[in-house]
Design a protein around this motif. Structure first.
Motif, PDB file in Angstrom:
ATOM      1  N   UNK A 213       0.960  -1.051   0.038  1.00 25.01           N
ATOM      2  CA  UNK A 213      -0.059   0.009  -0.017  1.00 25.01           C
ATOM      3  C   UNK A 213       1.055   1.334  -0.023  1.00 25.01           C
ATOM      4  N   UNK A 214       0.754   2.052  -1.117  1.00 20.19           N
ATOM      5  CA  UNK A 214       1.592   3.053  -1.154  1.00 20.19           C
ATOM      6  C   UNK A 214       0.650   4.324  -0.934  1.00 20.19           C
ATOM      7  N   UNK A 215       0.837   5.224   0.034  1.00 18.38           N
ATOM      8  CA  UNK A 215      -0.029   6.455   0.314  1.00 18.38           C
ATOM      9  C   UNK A 215       0.887   7.664  -0.061  1.00 18.38           C
ATOM     10  N   UNK A 216       1.055   7.796  -1.537  1.00 18.59           N
ATOM     11  CA  UNK A 216       1.973   9.050  -1.876  1.00 18.59           C
ATOM     12  C   UNK A 216       1.157  10.114  -2.153  1.00 18.59           C
ATOM     13  N   UNK A 217       0.314  10.609  -1.228  1.00 23.44           N
ATOM     14  CA  UNK A 217      -0.359  11.594  -1.467  1.00 23.44           C
ATOM     15  C   UNK A 217       0.364  12.846  -0.983  1.00 23.44           C
ATOM     16  N   UNK A 218       0.574  13.993  -1.895  1.00 21.54           N
ATOM     17  CA  UNK A 218       1.335  14.999  -0.965  1.00 21.54           C
ATOM     18  C   UNK A 218       0.831  16.270  -1.304  1.00 21.54           C
ATOM     19  N   UNK A 247      -0.875  17.456   3.774  1.00 19.40           N
ATOM     20  CA  UNK A 247      -1.780  18.234   5.036  1.00 19.40           C
ATOM     21  C   UNK A 247      -2.328  17.429   5.851  1.00 19.40           C
ATOM     22  N   UNK A 248      -2.835  16.437   5.413  1.00 17.59           N
ATOM     23  CA  UNK A 248      -3.152  15.289   6.073  1.00 17.59           C
ATOM     24  C   UNK A 248      -3.263  14.126   5.410  1.00 17.59           C
ATOM     25  N   UNK A 266       4.893  -7.088   8.826  1.00 14.32           N
ATOM     26  CA  UNK A 266       4.263  -5.616   8.291  1.00 14.32           C
ATOM     27  C   UNK A 266       5.478  -4.634   8.281  1.00 14.32           C
ATOM     28  N   UNK A 267       5.823  -4.250   7.047  1.00 14.87           N
ATOM     29  CA  UNK A 267       6.947  -3.354   7.156  1.00 14.87           C
ATOM     30  C   UNK A 267       6.239  -1.797   6.729  1.00 14.87           C
ATOM     31  N   UNK A 268       6.697  -0.809   7.542  1.00 15.27           N
ATOM     32  CA  UNK A 268       6.173   0.492   7.067  1.00 15.27           C
ATOM     33  C   UNK A 268       7.310   1.490   6.959  1.00 15.27           C
ATOM     34  N   UNK A 269       7.101   2.362   5.935  1.00 12.88           N
ATOM     35  CA  UNK A 269       8.161   3.476   5.988  1.00 12.88           C
ATOM     36  C   UNK A 269       7.510   4.649   5.513  1.00 12.88           C
ATOM     37  N   UNK A 270       7.822   5.817   6.115  1.00 10.43           N
ATOM     38  CA  UNK A 270       7.273   6.926   5.951  1.00 10.43           C
ATOM     39  C   UNK A 270       8.223   7.981   5.868  1.00 10.43           C
ATOM     40  N   UNK A 271       8.380   9.008   5.069  1.00 11.36           N
ATOM     41  CA  UNK A 271       9.202   9.975   4.703  1.00 11.36           C
ATOM     42  C   UNK A 271       8.615  11.180   4.550  1.00 11.36           C
ATOM     43  N   UNK A 272       8.750  12.074   5.262  1.00 16.90           N
ATOM     44  CA  UNK A 272       7.911  13.370   5.380  1.00 16.90           C
ATOM     45  C   UNK A 272       8.756  14.711   4.933  1.00 16.90           C
ATOM     46  N   UNK A 273       8.312  15.285   3.910  1.00 16.25           N
ATOM     47  CA  UNK A 273       9.089  16.340   3.555  1.00 16.25           C
ATOM     48  C   UNK A 273       8.650  17.610   4.613  1.00 16.25           C
ATOM     49  N   UNK A 274       9.236  18.622   4.358  1.00 13.66           N
ATOM     50  CA  UNK A 274       8.926  20.008   5.021  1.00 13.66           C
ATOM     51  C   UNK A 274       7.409  20.137   5.447  1.00 13.66           C
ATOM     52  N   UNK A 275       7.196  20.165   6.476  1.00  9.30           N
ATOM     53  CA  UNK A 275       5.870  20.616   6.985  1.00  9.30           C
ATOM     54  C   UNK A 275       4.628  19.690   6.657  1.00  9.30           C
ATOM     55  N   UNK A 276       4.952  18.362   6.402  1.00  4.98           N
ATOM     56  CA  UNK A 276       3.936  17.312   6.223  1.00  4.98           C
ATOM     57  C   UNK A 276       3.545  16.394   7.498  1.00  4.98           C
ATOM     58  N   UNK A 298       9.400   2.589  10.087  1.00  2.12           N
ATOM     59  CA  UNK A 298      10.624   3.359  10.249  1.00  2.12           C
ATOM     60  C   UNK A 298      10.296   4.695   9.340  1.00  2.12           C
ATOM     61  N   UNK A 299      10.787   5.564   9.771  1.00  7.25           N
ATOM     62  CA  UNK A 299      10.461   6.905   9.246  1.00  7.25           C
ATOM     63  C   UNK A 299      11.401   7.929   9.369  1.00  7.25           C
ATOM     64  N   UNK A 300      11.531   8.987   8.431  1.00  7.95           N
ATOM     65  CA  UNK A 300      12.456  10.107   8.311  1.00  7.95           C
ATOM     66  C   UNK A 300      11.523  11.288   8.115  1.00  7.95           C
ATOM     67  N   UNK A 301      11.659  12.179   9.369  1.00  8.08           N
ATOM     68  CA  UNK A 301      10.826  13.202   9.401  1.00  8.08           C
ATOM     69  C   UNK A 301      11.449  14.588   9.165  1.00  8.08           C
ATOM     70  N   UNK A 302      11.051  15.395   8.264  1.00 12.49           N
ATOM     71  CA  UNK A 302      11.728  16.514   7.740  1.00 12.49           C
ATOM     72  C   UNK A 302      11.237  17.593   8.818  1.00 12.49           C
ATOM     73  N   UNK A 303      11.953  18.826   8.490  1.00 13.29           N
ATOM     74  CA  UNK A 303      11.830  19.949   9.313  1.00 13.29           C
ATOM     75  C   UNK A 303      10.061  20.413   9.380  1.00 13.29           C
ATOM     76  N   UNK A 304       9.803  20.865  10.565  1.00 13.03           N
ATOM     77  CA  UNK A 304       8.263  21.181  10.713  1.00 13.03           C
ATOM     78  C   UNK A 304       7.388  20.118  10.390  1.00 13.03           C
ATOM     79  N   UNK A 305       7.811  18.848  10.084  1.00 13.83           N
ATOM     80  CA  UNK A 305       6.857  17.849   9.663  1.00 13.83           C
ATOM     81  C   UNK A 305       6.620  16.906  11.027  1.00 13.83           C
ATOM     82  N   UNK A 306       5.416  16.198  10.824  1.00 18.91           N
ATOM     83  CA  UNK A 306       4.728  15.420  11.960  1.00 18.91           C
ATOM     84  C   UNK A 306       4.470  14.226  11.753  1.00 18.91           C
TER      85      UNK A 306
END
Lengths: 420, 253
Positions: A213-218, A247-248, A266-276, A298-306
């Motif tokens: 499942x790829x939730x690639x909504x930006x 934004x959500x 189950x393997x989950x990866x999230x990569x959040x760019x700025x503010x996401x 596992x995830x990487x969270x960018x600046x002001x992202x949550x």
């Protein structure tokens, strides 16, 4: 109640089709919802302001301007929804023996009965947006893999949302006893679109499902969806979840074991760019003994992202000999990046082996400096230092075409994220 | 080669380097000695461009280029190499991958083709042998679990592979026994080819028995206060930094 939810209800009441009884049941639940949801644990860290602000449900959702990306050399049975419209002519597909795909809107009376019996059978009623999806359901796909059949070609269901459109679709899949299949659900959206993509899977005994499942909504897209699985005796589920933020963006996953000696990976990866924002909620119900769960997020969270991760493993009293591991690792790229992580084990059986943990790391400036002094570029150094833990999960993906494509996508997304 | 002109630098608003001048010509070996807190390590960090080390005044040129204008990795590509006093441990990144990325980044900068895995392995094995490290060190995480001496030898191995034009050795002798010191010194001496220059930063004269300097400079309170030939190091060894005045004598005691 928010104006948005009132309009959801009003709109749903105008749909007079064979799904009307199903919609009514959901509406009864939605009427009871107390908005705002800030004080509800489920929504504590994920504000629904973007949805609240969206006062008008578009009567005629527009088609998306996107097309689904090509995934390497992957050859799949492709089903593409643009907005609520299915671009693929299902009746024209040459399907392998043992595979049945039915579109809700063209289902025969007999197929309608099968669909009705499965709808919301797996998806728990607790998911608010699942109820919204029940109420507004525009179309969906029912997929059945006949007992004992192996479908080698992956089935890919793509959802494209843009232009402020609404997209409320459903996937129901039945993998009968001993059958094997691979399914990829990918979603892309931007420009204030709203997507609720819920899917329900029934894995009968000894069935095997490789799921993506790829939730690639930006950007300004809103996506709240879910994947829900019932896993019977000796069945195997292998699921890879990818989350981009917007934004959500939120994904709810439920795995319910209904038979012994089944397992889920189950393997989950999230990569959040700025503010996401991206929110992953998973619940594993060990209701029977002798099942095994391994979950890595596992995830990487960018600046002001949550990022929000809530992983719950519930081991019922009779679920002896359960093996369950749940782990969440995070890298924050800035002091203003946020992760709310909550791995939960709730154990009522006394003979089980369970472990859970969560870690949060930041960029190691000294290690980065060391690599730079050896002439390695900043982006390459960041990849070397900080992408390995993501790559480990990609390396576990069974399908090489998907793994290769995903590695490039995530790599590029990470390189584009700024470290502050 | 390297020309430092009136360099002033600070860390967290504290001025450490206070008007340093140094001229290093191709092939020369300069030793920089000095008491604790003189700014010896700071000099290496400033020249390499470490974040947090601010240059307030002065100019530094490497092979005619304005070094201070360059990013950390660009300085390395222009031929600057800093052997760390405390090499950094990076678990999860193999020494091999690290070395290969470095070598190929420099090759790319010079317009050369990247080395293939086989070509690189051959070079890396040779360098590994030269500094007397077992070959399995290539597979291990960068400096992960290495002893002090092994870390220093790993630095020298990197220097050999990267072929820089200017090497700054920051206390490469600290924490080494005589055998390890010999290996480090041999590694450095093998790279002296009449073109490559070295700045050897050390607290003790001992290393300079193995790496013969052309010039010895005494750094105190952020400035070079005395320069001479190798005999100056021996003088320091004999009578300490007493000639600098009371404060340094005590600091070094």
């Amino acid at each position: 109640m928010s104006q948005w939810l009132s309009e959801v209800i009003a709109t749903a009441q105008t749909h007079q089709d064979w799904l009307a009884p199903h919609r009514q049941a959901a509406l009864a639940e939605l009427e009871k919802v107390r908005w705002p949801l800030r004080k509800v644990e489920d929504w504590r860290f994920t504000p629904l302001i973007p949805v609240e602000k969206r006062s008008v449900l578009l009567a005629k959702p527009e088609n998306s301007t996107f097309s689904a990306p090509k995934i390497g050399e992957l050859s799949a049975i492709e089903l593409v929804f643009s907005g609520n419209e299915l671009l693929t002519d299902v009746s024209a597909l040459a399907l392998p023996e043992g595979l049945e795909i039915v579109r809700f809107s063209t289902a025969t009376a007999q197929q309608q009965t099968a669909i009705e019996s499965l709808l919301s059978d797996v998806k728990p009623a607790k998911h608010l947006f699942g109820q919204v999806n029940d109420a507004l359901l525009a179309d969906g796909l029912y997929i059945r893999v006949a007992a004992g059949k192996t479908i080698d070609t992956p089935i890919r269901i793509s959802q494209l949302a843009s232009n402020e459109g609404d997209q409320h679709l459903r996937v129901l899949m039945q993998v009968e006893a001993g059958a094997r299949a691979t399914v990829l659900e990918d979603g892309y959206g931007d420009a204030s679109s709203v997507n609720t993509a819920f899917s329900e899977y029934v894995l009968e005994s000894e069935a095997h499902l490789e799921h993506y499942r790829f939730a690639m909504f930006t950007q300004q897209a809103m996506h709240v969806g879910g994947c829900h699985f019932k896993v019977a005796e000796k069945a195997q589920l292998n699921s890879t979840l990818i989350g981009y933020g917007s934004q959500l963006s939120r994904l709810d996953v439920d795995v319910i074991y209904t038979g012994e000696f089944a397992n889920a990976n189950i393997n989950a990866i999230y990569l959040l760019a700025e503010g996401e924002l991206f929110d992953l909620h998973t619940t594993i119900e060990h209701a029977v003994p002798n099942c095994t769960t391994e979950e890595n997020a596992r995830g990487i969270v960018g600046d002001r992202a949550k990022a929000v991760f809530n992983g719950r493993i519930h081991i019922h009293r009779d679920a002896q000999k359960t093996l369950a591991e749940l782990n969440n690792r995070n890298l924050l790229l800035s002091r203003r990046a946020v992760i709310n992580t909550k791995p939960e084990l709730e154990i009522y059986a006394d003979d089980v082996k369970c472990a859970h943990g969560a870690t949060v790391a930041e960029i190691d400036d000294t290690a980065l400096y060391y690599l730079l002094t050896r002439g390695i570029s900043r982006s390459q150094a960041l990849i070397m230092l900080n992408f390995g833990f993501i790559q480990e999960l990609i390396n576990q993906i069974p399908n090489e075409d998907i793994a290769g494509w995903l590695l490039n996508q995530l790599h590029d997304r990470f390189v584009g994220m700024e470290v502050k | 080669m390297l020309s430092i002109d009136n360099l002033h630098a600070s860390v967290e608003d504290k001025t450490i380097i206070k008007g340093l001048n140094l001229e290093v010509k191709p092939g020369e070996v300069h030793a920089i000695m000095g008491p604790n807190g003189a700014g010896k390590s700071t000099l290496g960090y400033v020249l390499s461009g470490r974040e947090g080390y601010e240059v307030n005044e002065g100019a530094v040129k490497l092979n005619g280029k304005d070094l201070l204008e360059l990013e950390v990795e660009e300085r390395a590509r222009e031929g600057l190499f800093l052997a760390f006093q405390y090499p950094v441990e990076i678990p999860g990144v193999s020494n091999m991958e690290f070395l290969k990325e470095s070598v190929n980044a420099l090759r790319e900068h010079r317009g050369e083709e990247p080395l293939t895995a086989a070509e690189f392995l051959k070079k890396a094995k040779a360098a590994c042998k030269q500094v007397n490290l077992p070959l399995d060190f290539l597979k291990r995480g960068v400096n992960e679990g290495f002893s002090g001496g092994e870390k220093k030898r790993n630095e020298i191995m990197q220097m050999i592979l990267l072929e820089p034009s200017l090497c700054i050795l920051d206390e490469s002798d600290s924490g080494l026994d005589v055998d390890a010191l010999q290996v480090v010194a041999d590694g450095v001496n093998s790279q002296r080819d009449g073109q490559r220059s070295f700045i050897v930063v050390t607290h003790y004269q001992r290393l300079l028995d193995y790496i013969k300097p052309d010039f010895v400079h005494i750094l105190a309170d952020g400035k070079i206060v005395k320069s001479g030939d190798a005999s100056l190091a021996l003088e320091v060894e004999k009578s300490g930094y007493a000639f600098l005045g009371k404060a340094y004598e005590e600091a070094d005691a």
